[in-house]
Design a protein around this motif. Structure first.
Motif, PDB file in Angstrom:
ATOM      1  N   ARG A  68      -1.478  -0.680 -20.891  1.00  0.00           N
ATOM      2  CA  ARG A  68      -0.928   0.403 -20.075  1.00  0.00           C
ATOM      3  C   ARG A  68      -1.945   1.551 -20.054  1.00  0.00           C
ATOM      4  NH1 ARG A  68       4.930  -0.312 -20.279  1.00  0.00           N
ATOM      5  NH2 ARG A  68       5.532  -1.755 -21.943  1.00  0.00           N
ATOM      6  N   THR A  69      -2.678   1.711 -18.972  1.00  0.00           N
ATOM      7  CA  THR A  69      -3.757   2.697 -18.944  1.00  0.00           C
ATOM      8  C   THR A  69      -3.246   4.127 -18.923  1.00  0.00           C
ATOM      9  OG1 THR A  69      -3.912   2.765 -16.521  1.00  0.00           O
ATOM     10  CG2 THR A  69      -5.199   1.066 -17.669  1.00  0.00           C
ATOM     11  N   GLY A  70      -2.025   4.338 -18.400  1.00  0.00           N
ATOM     12  CA  GLY A  70      -1.548   5.706 -18.228  1.00  0.00           C
ATOM     13  C   GLY A  70      -2.131   6.384 -17.006  1.00  0.00           C
ATOM     14  N   ASP A  71      -2.842   5.619 -16.156  1.00  0.00           N
ATOM     15  CA  ASP A  71      -3.466   6.168 -14.957  1.00  0.00           C
ATOM     16  C   ASP A  71      -2.729   5.673 -13.723  1.00  0.00           C
ATOM     17  OD1 ASP A  71      -5.773   7.507 -16.236  1.00  0.00           O
ATOM     18  OD2 ASP A  71      -6.289   5.458 -16.813  1.00  0.00           O
TER      19      ASP A  71
ATOM     20  N   ARG B 238      -6.718   3.452  -4.974  1.00  0.00           N
ATOM     21  CA  ARG B 238      -7.042   4.887  -4.913  1.00  0.00           C
ATOM     22  C   ARG B 238      -6.433   5.568  -6.117  1.00  0.00           C
ATOM     23  NH1 ARG B 238      -5.302   9.986  -3.293  1.00  0.00           N
ATOM     24  NH2 ARG B 238      -3.176   9.255  -2.918  1.00  0.00           N
ATOM     25  N   PHE B 239      -7.243   6.337  -6.836  1.00  0.00           N
ATOM     26  CA  PHE B 239      -6.754   7.069  -8.006  1.00  0.00           C
ATOM     27  C   PHE B 239      -5.860   8.214  -7.555  1.00  0.00           C
ATOM     28  CE2 PHE B 239      -7.380  10.570 -11.133  1.00  0.00           C
ATOM     29  CZ  PHE B 239      -6.752   9.969 -12.211  1.00  0.00           C
ATOM     30  N   VAL B 240      -4.691   8.337  -8.196  1.00  0.00           N
ATOM     31  CA  VAL B 240      -3.719   9.362  -7.841  1.00  0.00           C
ATOM     32  C   VAL B 240      -3.633  10.452  -8.904  1.00  0.00           C
ATOM     33  CG1 VAL B 240      -1.274   9.799  -7.360  1.00  0.00           C
ATOM     34  CG2 VAL B 240      -2.370   7.729  -6.474  1.00  0.00           C
ATOM     35  N   GLY B 241      -3.595  10.055 -10.160  1.00  0.00           N
ATOM     36  CA  GLY B 241      -3.461  11.023 -11.251  1.00  0.00           C
ATOM     37  C   GLY B 241      -3.210  10.289 -12.549  1.00  0.00           C
TER      38      GLY B 241
ATOM     39  N   PRO C 198       0.814  -1.219   0.000  1.00  0.00           N
ATOM     40  CA  PRO C 198       0.000   0.000   0.000  1.00  0.00           C
ATOM     41  C   PRO C 198       0.845   1.266   0.000  1.00  0.00           C
ATOM     42  CG  PRO C 198      -0.749  -1.565   1.666  1.00  0.00           C
ATOM     43  CD  PRO C 198       0.582  -2.052   1.185  1.00  0.00           C
ATOM     44  N   GLY C 199       0.223   2.370  -0.477  1.00  0.00           N
ATOM     45  CA  GLY C 199       0.809   3.686  -0.352  1.00  0.00           C
ATOM     46  C   GLY C 199       1.863   4.046  -1.370  1.00  0.00           C
ATOM     47  N   ARG C 200       2.077   3.197  -2.381  1.00  0.00           N
ATOM     48  CA  ARG C 200       3.088   3.482  -3.394  1.00  0.00           C
ATOM     49  C   ARG C 200       2.411   3.568  -4.754  1.00  0.00           C
ATOM     50  NH1 ARG C 200       7.787  -0.875  -4.979  1.00  0.00           N
ATOM     51  NH2 ARG C 200       8.651   0.221  -6.791  1.00  0.00           N
ATOM     52  N   GLU C 201       2.556   4.688  -5.436  1.00  0.00           N
ATOM     53  CA  GLU C 201       1.817   4.874  -6.676  1.00  0.00           C
ATOM     54  C   GLU C 201       2.475   4.147  -7.839  1.00  0.00           C
ATOM     55  OE1 GLU C 201       3.201   8.952  -8.865  1.00  0.00           O
ATOM     56  OE2 GLU C 201       1.882   9.189  -7.123  1.00  0.00           O
ATOM     57  N   GLY C 202       1.632   3.699  -8.762  1.00  0.00           N
ATOM     58  CA  GLY C 202       2.106   3.038  -9.975  1.00  0.00           C
ATOM     59  C   GLY C 202       1.048   3.092 -11.052  1.00  0.00           C
ATOM     60  N   GLU C 203       1.441   2.751 -12.267  1.00  0.00           N
ATOM     61  CA  GLU C 203       0.502   2.757 -13.382  1.00  0.00           C
ATOM     62  C   GLU C 203      -0.416   1.543 -13.297  1.00  0.00           C
ATOM     63  OE1 GLU C 203       0.565   3.217 -18.234  1.00  0.00           O
ATOM     64  OE2 GLU C 203       2.028   1.883 -17.296  1.00  0.00           O
ATOM     65  N   LEU C 204      -1.719   1.783 -13.436  1.00  0.00           N
ATOM     66  CA  LEU C 204      -2.668   0.681 -13.506  1.00  0.00           C
ATOM     67  C   LEU C 204      -2.569   0.013 -14.875  1.00  0.00           C
ATOM     68  CD1 LEU C 204      -5.140  -0.835 -12.233  1.00  0.00           C
ATOM     69  CD2 LEU C 204      -6.565   0.776 -13.539  1.00  0.00           C
ATOM     70  N   ARG C 205      -2.394  -1.311 -14.863  1.00  0.00           N
ATOM     71  CA  ARG C 205      -2.397  -2.086 -16.095  1.00  0.00           C
ATOM     72  C   ARG C 205      -3.500  -3.127 -16.000  1.00  0.00           C
ATOM     73  NH1 ARG C 205       4.083  -2.455 -17.622  1.00  0.00           N
ATOM     74  NH2 ARG C 205       4.435  -0.189 -17.434  1.00  0.00           N
ATOM     75  N   ILE C 206      -4.145  -3.377 -17.112  1.00  0.00           N
ATOM     76  CA  ILE C 206      -5.359  -4.191 -17.075  1.00  0.00           C
ATOM     77  C   ILE C 206      -5.412  -5.124 -18.273  1.00  0.00           C
ATOM     78  CG2 ILE C 206      -6.756  -2.439 -18.277  1.00  0.00           C
ATOM     79  CD1 ILE C 206      -9.013  -3.212 -16.217  1.00  0.00           C
ATOM     80  N   ALA C 207      -5.966  -6.295 -18.055  1.00  0.00           N
ATOM     81  CA  ALA C 207      -6.167  -7.283 -19.113  1.00  0.00           C
ATOM     82  C   ALA C 207      -7.482  -8.010 -18.827  1.00  0.00           C
ATOM     83  CB  ALA C 207      -4.991  -8.260 -19.168  1.00  0.00           C
TER      84      ALA C 207
END
Length: 562
Positions: free
Chosen positions: A437-440, A454-457, A402-411
């Motif tokens: 690679r969602t870029g989110d 949690r969405f960060v940016g 938890p608490g570390r931001e990263g890019e959401l990837r989905i399949a």
């Protein structure tokens, strides 16, 4: 054309993720059991949009209308695998066109009403539509006349069909063609497969060109199934659709949910709050969507809801901007309505904070369930068809703490397979394991036992204005063509109603001055969609750049906010 590799189709059908059932088969099944039930309803302001009275169609009437349009399109040379483009407000004809393409094996490519010649010159040569269905005058643009001009330029060879009684020279009247169509059923190709392409929708990202997103029947069915389950829809429910029929929000989130629930779809366009509230009451709406700012305003001004019967309303979808915890809680406690937090994209990013997944309304406003994350299970069926993970943008390391931001990837079953005729962009869009690679940017929420995102940016440089993606790179190039401009870069600034708006940050040539009106006049001369026009202008001495000369768009936020 089949967007998905055959091995993926076979695997997903083996798993039960995809049905192998066409949209036309689903529609015919609904007609068989709901023939006399009302299926499709125009907005009450149709007369102002298209010059003809609002229509209300039963399933049987809609079925006959679909057959008639199939005959019309076939008469215009449209066959299996051919593209039909549409540029329509939210009228019943948009749904009829979707169902007609599904019945005859054609491909629907809907484009936004706001698109003008700039965008259409990029899109139409790529898909080569055989027919183009549109309207005449709408919000200051005669779309049919615009298409006639583009055809004269050689941009398209499509047969142009227009709603309304008096189309321009070079276009045909849809009403006349429909009236002359054979009153006979249109047979679906016997071997039509649900893996054949049904739509090519359009989206913008960091690239200047719009990108086509092909989807087949199986894609659309599983997206609809997810929303039916997420929103808790029941057979016969009424769904109010304020989204233009151009992307996954409307087709997957509204049309497919209506079709799978065998309910009633009520159209709405453009967004008008009094009409919207009137439809919610008069049509007995069970599910609809609205921007966060609208839901906030209604709770803050209860007088707007005085006398409005919302007793049938069970679920409201919202997204495109952060939700306020007090708003989600307020709708639940005051009106018994679940506000579902939705995060999605044309490519298939699908996170739904449902009442079942996150019962606490304040947590539901802030977080999304970690659907598809390894070791995290959910009671609903659709999360098992999704795969998600977070990846460190710099190192590529998967993030599990938890608490570390990263890019959401989905399949998984809802994710698209690649962009239309863009192999290089497609290759960059997926990682080595096949995740998009969602870029989110998200993080695993510190509370919640590792079950929530949690969405960060965003790490992609797109601007999302009212749910519509804008490529800042596209605007940069056009603005730098202005004779007074030395360099330019566009960035977003927050807006309560639309989520984001566009600000142009511009460095001028020596001795020059520039107003926002001058800048937008220059952009309008390039015939771009009006929703892309900057609404704020900031003049700077120079743009912030890194050592390699790349503009640091993130550092523009302070300039934009000034």
């Amino acid at each position: 054309m089949r967007p998905s590799p055959p091995e993926r189709v076979a695997e997903y059908r083996r798993r039960g993720w995809w049905r192998g059932q066409t949209i036309d088969a689903l529609f015919r099944a609904a007609v068989a059991v709901r023939a006399d039930a009302e299926a499709l309803v125009d907005a009450p302001n149709r007369q102002a949009l298209a010059g003809t009275p609002p229509q209300r169609l039963t399933y049987a009437e809609l079925d006959r209308r679909v057959d008639a349009l199939c005959h019309v399109l076939a008469g215009l040379g449209v066959g299996r695998g051919d593209v039909v483009a549409t540029q329509l407000p939210n009228l019943v004809e948009g749904v009829v066109a979707f169902l007609a393409c599904a019945r005859m094996g054609a491909i629907l490519s809907p484009v936004a009403m706001a698109y003008r010649g700039h965008e259409l010159r990029q899109i139409l040569p790529s898909v080569e539509p055989k027919a183009y269905i549109t309207v005449g005058e709408f919000h200051g643009c005669d779309h049919a006349a615009m298409l006639v001009e583009l055809k004269a330029e050689g941009v398209t060879a499509a047969e142009i069909v227009s709603l309304g009684a008096a189309p321009p020279a070079g276009a045909m009247a849809l009403d006349v063609l429909m009236a002359e169509a054979p009153a006979a059923p249109f047979d679906t190709p016997a071997d039509l497969d649900a893996a054949e392409a049904l739509t090519i929708c359009w989206t913008s990202g960091t690239e200047a060109m719009p990108k086509g997103v092909p989807r087949h029947h199986d894609h659309w069915v599983v997206n609809g199934e997810a929303l039916v389950e997420a929103a808790g829809l029941q057979v016969g429910d009424t769904i109010l659709n304020p989204f233009p029929l151009i992307n996954i929000a409307a087709i997957g989130g509204m049309v497919m949910t209506w079709l799978l629930a065998q309910g009633r779809l009520v159209q709405h366009h453009p967004f008008d709050l009094p009409i919207f509230l009137g439809q919610m009451q008069d049509e007995g709406v069970a599910y609809t969507v609205a921007p966060p700012a609208v839901l906030n305003m209604l709770l803050q001004n209860e007088a707007l809801l005085d006398g409005t019967d919302l007793s049938k309303l069970r679920c409201l979808g919202s997204g495109s901007a952060p939700l306020s915890p007090w708003m989600v809680k307020g709708w639940q406690e005051r009106h018994g309505v679940t506000v579902m937090n939705v995060f999605g994209s044309n490519e298939g990013t699908s996170l739904f904070s449902t009442g079942e997944a996150i019962p606490d309304p304040e947590l539901r406003a802030r977080y999304f369930p970690r659907f598809g994350a390894q070791g995290v299970n959910w009671p609903a069926a659709f999360p098992a068809k999704i795969r998600t993970r977070l990846v460190d943008v710099d190192s590529g390391e998967e993030i599990t703490e938890p608490g570390r931001e990263g890019e959401l990837r989905i399949a998984g079953a809802m994710t698209f397979d690649g962009y239309w005729k863009a192999p290089e962009i497609t290759a960059q869009a997926f990682d080595d394991d096949g995740y998009f690679r969602t870029g989110d940017l998200f993080e695993i929420a510190p509370d919640g036992g590792g079950r929530y995102y949690r969405f960060v940016g965003r790490c992609k440089e797109i601007i999302i204005r009212g749910g519509l993606n804008i490529s800042p790179a596209e605007l940069d190039v056009l603005i730098e063509g202005h004779p007074k401009v030395r360099e330019a870069s566009c960035a977003a600034y927050p807006d309560e109603r639309l989520g984001e708006r566009v600000c142009a940050v511009v460095a001028l040539r020596p001795g020059e001055s520039l107003t926002l009106e001058e800048l937008n006049a220059h952009l309008k001369a390039h015939d771009i969609a009006t929703f892309k026009l900057p609404e704020r202008l900031r003049i700077v001495d120079a743009l912030p750049r890194n050592a390699l000369g790349k503009v640091l768009r993130r550092e523009l936020s302070g300039v934009v906010a000034a």
